[in-house]
Motif scaffolding. Structure first.
Motif, PDB file in Angstrom:
ATOM      1  N   TYR A  63      -4.716  -5.032   0.286  1.00 61.18           N
ATOM      2  CA  TYR A  63      -4.731  -4.059   0.003  1.00 61.18           C
ATOM      3  C   TYR A  63      -4.261  -3.397  -1.701  1.00 61.18           C
ATOM      4  N   SER A  67      -7.377  -2.290  -4.240  1.00 57.38           N
ATOM      5  CA  SER A  67      -7.160  -1.108  -5.160  1.00 57.38           C
ATOM      6  C   SER A  67      -7.771  -1.684  -6.607  1.00 57.38           C
ATOM      7  N   GLN A 133     -10.065  -9.499   5.607  1.00 52.52           N
ATOM      8  CA  GLN A 133      -9.848  -8.999   4.523  1.00 52.52           C
ATOM      9  C   GLN A 133     -10.392  -9.845   3.053  1.00 52.52           C
ATOM     10  N   TYR A 136     -13.288  -8.197   2.482  1.00 56.08           N
ATOM     11  CA  TYR A 136     -12.875  -6.490   2.211  1.00 56.08           C
ATOM     12  C   TYR A 136     -12.472  -6.795   0.416  1.00 56.08           C
ATOM     13  N   VAL A 145     -17.161  -1.252  -2.070  1.00 58.84           N
ATOM     14  CA  VAL A 145     -15.978  -0.112  -1.693  1.00 58.84           C
ATOM     15  C   VAL A 145     -15.301   1.032  -1.936  1.00 58.84           C
ATOM     16  N   GLU A 147     -12.199   2.963  -2.931  1.00 57.75           N
ATOM     17  CA  GLU A 147     -10.834   3.487  -2.968  1.00 57.75           C
ATOM     18  C   GLU A 147     -10.484   3.935  -1.792  1.00 57.75           C
ATOM     19  N   LYS A 148      -9.721   3.235  -0.732  1.00 57.46           N
ATOM     20  CA  LYS A 148      -9.461   4.174   0.862  1.00 57.46           C
ATOM     21  C   LYS A 148      -7.982   4.459   0.647  1.00 57.46           C
ATOM     22  N   LYS A 152      -5.657   3.844   5.546  1.00 52.78           N
ATOM     23  CA  LYS A 152      -7.517   3.642   6.397  1.00 52.78           C
ATOM     24  C   LYS A 152      -7.216   2.129   6.336  1.00 52.78           C
ATOM     25  N   TYR A 153      -6.356   1.345   5.470  1.00 52.34           N
ATOM     26  CA  TYR A 153      -6.633   0.642   5.523  1.00 52.34           C
ATOM     27  C   TYR A 153      -6.296  -0.820   6.357  1.00 52.34           C
ATOM     28  N   ALA A 157      -7.341  -3.241   9.051  1.00 49.05           N
ATOM     29  CA  ALA A 157      -7.277  -4.857   8.847  1.00 49.05           C
ATOM     30  C   ALA A 157      -6.310  -5.178   9.981  1.00 49.05           C
ATOM     31  N   GLN A 171     -15.660  -3.978   6.697  1.00 48.30           N
ATOM     32  CA  GLN A 171     -15.256  -3.481   6.123  1.00 48.30           C
ATOM     33  C   GLN A 171     -15.802  -1.675   6.277  1.00 48.30           C
ATOM     34  N   PHE A 175     -14.972   1.618   7.868  1.00 46.03           N
ATOM     35  CA  PHE A 175     -15.088   2.593   7.695  1.00 46.03           C
ATOM     36  C   PHE A 175     -15.512   3.597   6.929  1.00 46.03           C
TER      37      PHE A 175
END
Length: 298
Positions: A63, A67, A133, A136, A145, A147-148, A152-153, A157, A171, A175
């Protein structure tokens, strides 16, 4: 804790469903997904607390890297470097936990060495949540993507219907279903369809796969114990094992998709009558379809 166990069906599933339904009634889908993520962690922890620790490290590190990649779109060198670090880190972890002793055996056999096996645990489902991942991170690098939130991430996962054996989700598939949900959680049509699919899968697993396993195990265990086989028994064992695998994976896939539907997540089809295949490539387009899709795309 497997999907066909009493522990899962009688305890975990009703408690998790009630908790997610209550969260939805209080805070809507965002709260429901948060509790679903916590339920998924509880499900995975049942396999071993040490396994949960490895999963959490994987989720948090990916994550963070994802990010930073998402925020570094203008700096191609930085985002490309982060992608390389993220992918290689995931593969290194997968290689260590899953293949260390395999490589030791290869070295011992090819070089005449005598290295001892290391005491390495094998976290269940590590291939699946690692590939999920990696996908992702690659999507983040390709600008696919937004940003989550971390909540939620980690739900994406660790989603319990697919964290241990697939389907291998993308993803965007998950999402997109988490954004701006206004529908009811207690949608009886969706829940009934999910329960029906879960029951069909459970029937395949318990009645077909587990029953056939008794016969294939008898043949294979006999060979392992040094018994000889005539041609008919050998064919019987091979065919029994074939159908055992078929109904086991078909049943598991049905159960996973049914569980996803029960909790409001539509998972991708992962099994499509592979014995109808007309070629080897067609077979792999039908058996573990999401795994084939992952390696084709990524």
């Amino acid at each position: 804790m497997v999907f066909n166990s009493y522990e899962f069906i009688v305890i975990f599933l009703p408690v998790a469903f009630a908790a997610v339904a209550l969260a939805h009634s209080i805070g809507g889908w965002n709260a429901a997904f948060a509790v679903l993520g916590l339920a998924s962690l509880a499900f995975y922890a049942n396999w071993g607390v040490e396994f949960l620790g490895i999963l959490l490290v994987s989720i948090i590190s990916n994550y963070v890297v994802g990010s930073i990649i998402t925020r570094s779109k203008e700096n191609k060198l930085q985002s490309r470097s982060l992608l390389a670090v993220g992918v290689l880190g995931n593969l290194a972890a997968l290689g260590y936990f899953k293949y260390t002793n395999f490589f030791i055996d290869i070295v011992n056999q090819t070089a005449g060495a005598s290295f001892s096996h290391l005491s390495v645990i094998l976290p269940i489902g590590i291939s699946f949540y690692t590939f999920i991942q990696i996908g992702y991170l690659i999507d983040a690098y390709n600008g696919m993507v937004k940003e989550k939130s971390f909540v939620k991430y980690f739900t994406f996962a660790s989603l319990f219907p697919c964290v241990t054996a697939g389907p291998l989700v993308l993803q965007r598939e998950i999402f997109q279903q988490m954004e701006d949900r206004k529908d009811a959680f207690l949608d009886m049509t969706r829940i009934a369809a999910g329960l029906t699919l879960f029951t069909i899968g459970l029937f395949k697993k318990v009645v077909f796969a587990d029953s056939i396993a008794q016969y294939s195990d008898t043949v294979f265990n006999g060979v392992a114990g040094g018994q000889g086989l005539d041609a008919m028994t050998a064919w019987f064992g091979a065919l029994a094992y074939t159908f055992q695998l078929y109904f086991d994976f078909s049943g598991y896939t049905d159960m996973a998709l049914g569980l996803g539907a029960i909790f409001g997540i539509m998972l991708p089809l992962n099994f499509n009558s592979p014995f109808k295949a007309t070629s080897i490539s067609d077979f792999w387009q039908r058996w573990h379809m999401t795994m084939t899709r992952f390696f084709t795309n990524y």
